[in-house]
Scaffold this motif. Structure first.
Motif, PDB file in Angstrom:
ATOM      1  N   MET A   1      79.046  36.816  34.011  1.00  0.00           N
ATOM      2  CA  MET A   1      79.813  36.234  32.912  1.00  0.00           C
ATOM      3  C   MET A   1      79.116  35.009  32.382  1.00  0.00           C
ATOM      4  N   ALA A   2      78.566  34.176  33.298  1.00  0.00           N
ATOM      5  CA  ALA A   2      77.843  32.981  32.855  1.00  0.00           C
ATOM      6  C   ALA A   2      76.651  33.391  31.988  1.00  0.00           C
ATOM      7  N   ARG A   3      75.958  34.446  32.411  1.00  0.00           N
ATOM      8  CA  ARG A   3      74.779  34.876  31.649  1.00  0.00           C
ATOM      9  C   ARG A   3      75.177  35.404  30.277  1.00  0.00           C
ATOM     10  N   ASP A  16      81.667  26.537  41.576  1.00  0.00           N
ATOM     11  CA  ASP A  16      81.811  27.393  42.750  1.00  0.00           C
ATOM     12  C   ASP A  16      81.763  26.498  43.978  1.00  0.00           C
ATOM     13  N   VAL A  17      82.174  27.031  45.129  1.00  0.00           N
ATOM     14  CA  VAL A  17      81.969  26.316  46.394  1.00  0.00           C
ATOM     15  C   VAL A  17      80.591  26.644  46.964  1.00  0.00           C
ATOM     16  N   GLY A  22      75.413  28.829  42.956  1.00  0.00           N
ATOM     17  CA  GLY A  22      75.605  28.121  41.690  1.00  0.00           C
ATOM     18  C   GLY A  22      74.284  27.645  41.113  1.00  0.00           C
ATOM     19  N   ALA A  23      73.433  27.080  42.005  1.00  0.00           N
ATOM     20  CA  ALA A  23      72.132  26.577  41.548  1.00  0.00           C
ATOM     21  C   ALA A  23      71.265  27.735  41.043  1.00  0.00           C
ATOM     22  N   GLU A  24      71.328  28.856  41.734  1.00  0.00           N
ATOM     23  CA  GLU A  24      70.536  30.033  41.340  1.00  0.00           C
ATOM     24  C   GLU A  24      70.997  30.548  39.973  1.00  0.00           C
ATOM     25  N   THR A  25      72.307  30.597  39.779  1.00  0.00           N
ATOM     26  CA  THR A  25      72.842  31.065  38.487  1.00  0.00           C
ATOM     27  C   THR A  25      72.369  30.156  37.360  1.00  0.00           C
ATOM     28  N   VAL A  26      72.471  28.845  37.603  1.00  0.00           N
ATOM     29  CA  VAL A  26      72.065  27.887  36.564  1.00  0.00           C
ATOM     30  C   VAL A  26      70.559  27.997  36.288  1.00  0.00           C
ATOM     31  N   ALA A  34      68.948  28.378  28.001  1.00  0.00           N
ATOM     32  CA  ALA A  34      70.362  27.999  27.825  1.00  0.00           C
ATOM     33  C   ALA A  34      70.626  26.612  28.417  1.00  0.00           C
ATOM     34  N   VAL A  35      71.680  25.980  27.911  1.00  0.00           N
ATOM     35  CA  VAL A  35      72.153  24.716  28.490  1.00  0.00           C
ATOM     36  C   VAL A  35      73.160  25.088  29.569  1.00  0.00           C
ATOM     37  N   ALA A  36      72.883  24.708  30.817  1.00  0.00           N
ATOM     38  CA  ALA A  36      73.757  25.119  31.920  1.00  0.00           C
ATOM     39  C   ALA A  36      73.780  24.045  32.994  1.00  0.00           C
ATOM     40  N   LEU A  37      74.905  23.953  33.672  1.00  0.00           N
ATOM     41  CA  LEU A  37      75.099  22.916  34.680  1.00  0.00           C
ATOM     42  C   LEU A  37      75.957  23.511  35.798  1.00  0.00           C
ATOM     43  N   PHE A  38      75.606  23.205  37.052  1.00  0.00           N
ATOM     44  CA  PHE A  38      76.452  23.621  38.171  1.00  0.00           C
ATOM     45  C   PHE A  38      77.226  22.422  38.696  1.00  0.00           C
ATOM     46  N   ILE A  39      78.518  22.617  38.939  1.00  0.00           N
ATOM     47  CA  ILE A  39      79.336  21.587  39.583  1.00  0.00           C
ATOM     48  C   ILE A  39      80.092  22.247  40.731  1.00  0.00           C
ATOM     49  N   ASN A  40      79.924  21.709  41.939  1.00  0.00           N
ATOM     50  CA  ASN A  40      80.662  22.244  43.089  1.00  0.00           C
ATOM     51  C   ASN A  40      82.141  21.908  42.938  1.00  0.00           C
ATOM     52  N   CYS A  41      82.984  22.907  43.129  1.00  0.00           N
ATOM     53  CA  CYS A  41      84.429  22.651  43.051  1.00  0.00           C
ATOM     54  C   CYS A  41      85.186  23.711  43.836  1.00  0.00           C
TER      55      CYS A  41
END
Ligand SMILES: NC(=O)c1ccc[n+]([C@@H]2O[C@H](COP(=O)([O-])OP(=O)(O)OC[C@H]3O[C@@H](n4cnc5c(N)ncnc54)[C@H](O)[C@@H]3O)[C@@H](O)[C@H]2O)c1
Length: 229
Positions: A1-3, A16-17, A22-26, A34-41
């Motif tokens: 979905m992110a992609r 994601d936890v 998350g880092a791999e997806t970003v 793309a502009v993308a950022l991972f935030i742990n949550c």
């Protein structure tokens, strides 16, 4: 979905936890420009969910679309012996997580309109034996979606749910990995005779967030190869 969102030109915040995932997806998104950022949550933690949304708005200025997708399967047990800690954790992630995210998203979209998609399941439409917590949580997601859609319509915020059938993801693969006969029996209950691909769920979600779906809200759309027909 992110992609898929990134391919359509969105700036994407992945939450994601799972830090590595998350880092791999970003990284994959950024490789495409793309502009993308991972935030742990952890979505089961209301304070963390509030901080996440503060950070999204402070970094990007606003929130246009949100997909509440985090979910866990939980134990497989009859209700009589269903472990209570498993029940509580599944409800905390799959149902309270969506509730906390909706609270933060609706507040931040109120002045600017928006679209939200909550990921339910065919287990939101029918009972899956031995999966009481998962089934209850996914029914709950549909209820929350219907309430949110009615409350938020005055702000031109649309809220829908997507209800996938079994989909080739890390949540589902272990269920069939060592039992091909079981997988075949499961496919027989799906008129299109196969499981879903993540891309098919992503296409539905991005369509629901798009202007093409501008008059659709409060719905729980099955993406199930005809299973619930
Ligand atoms: N795969 C299927 O067959 C299927 C079918 C119907 C619905 N769904 C739903 O689709 C959604 C995505 O599932 P998936 O199949 O991609 O599973 P998945 O396990 O591949 O992905 C779920 C993600 O949620 C994350 N997550 C788990 N707990 C979290 C928490 N507390 N906070 C934040 N992130 C958390 C996981 O780390 C993982 O990256 C879920 O809501 C699931 O219930 C899946």
């Amino acid at each position: 979905m992110a992609r898929r969102f990134a391919a359509l030109g969105a700036s994407v915040v992945v939450c994601d936890v799972d830090d590595d995932g998350g880092a791999e997806t970003v990284r994959l998104l950024q490789e495409t420009g793309a502009v993308a950022l991972f935030i742990n949550c952890d979505v089961a933690d209301a304070n963390a969910v509030a901080r996440l949304h503060d950070e999204i708005v402070s970094r990007f200025g606003r929130l246009d679309c949100a997909v509440n997708n985090a979910g866990i399967g939980g134990p497989w047990e009859r209700i009589e012996s269903y472990p209570r800690d498993g029940w509580e954790r599944v409800l905390a992630v799959n149902l309270s997580g969506v509730f906390y995210c909706l609270q933060e998203q609706l507040k931040r979209m109120a002045d600017s309109s928006g679209a939200i998609v909550n990921i339910s399941s065919i287990a939101g439409k029918r009972g899956l034996p031995y999966q009481a917590a998962y089934t209850a949580s996914k029914h709950g997601v549909i209820g929350l979606t219907r309430v949110a859609a009615q409350e938020a319509a005055r702000c031109n915020i649309r809220v829908n749910a997507v209800c996938p059938v079994y989909t080739h993801t890390p949540l589902f693969e272990p269920m069939i990995a060592d039992n091909p006969r079981r997988a075949e029996k499961m496919k027989e209950r799906i008129p299109l005779r196969r499981f879903a691909h993540p891309q098919e769920i992503a296409d539905t979600v991005t369509w629901l967030c798009s202007d093409q779906a501008r008059f659709i809200t409060g719905q729980a759309l099955n993406v199930d190869g005809g299973m619930t027909a």
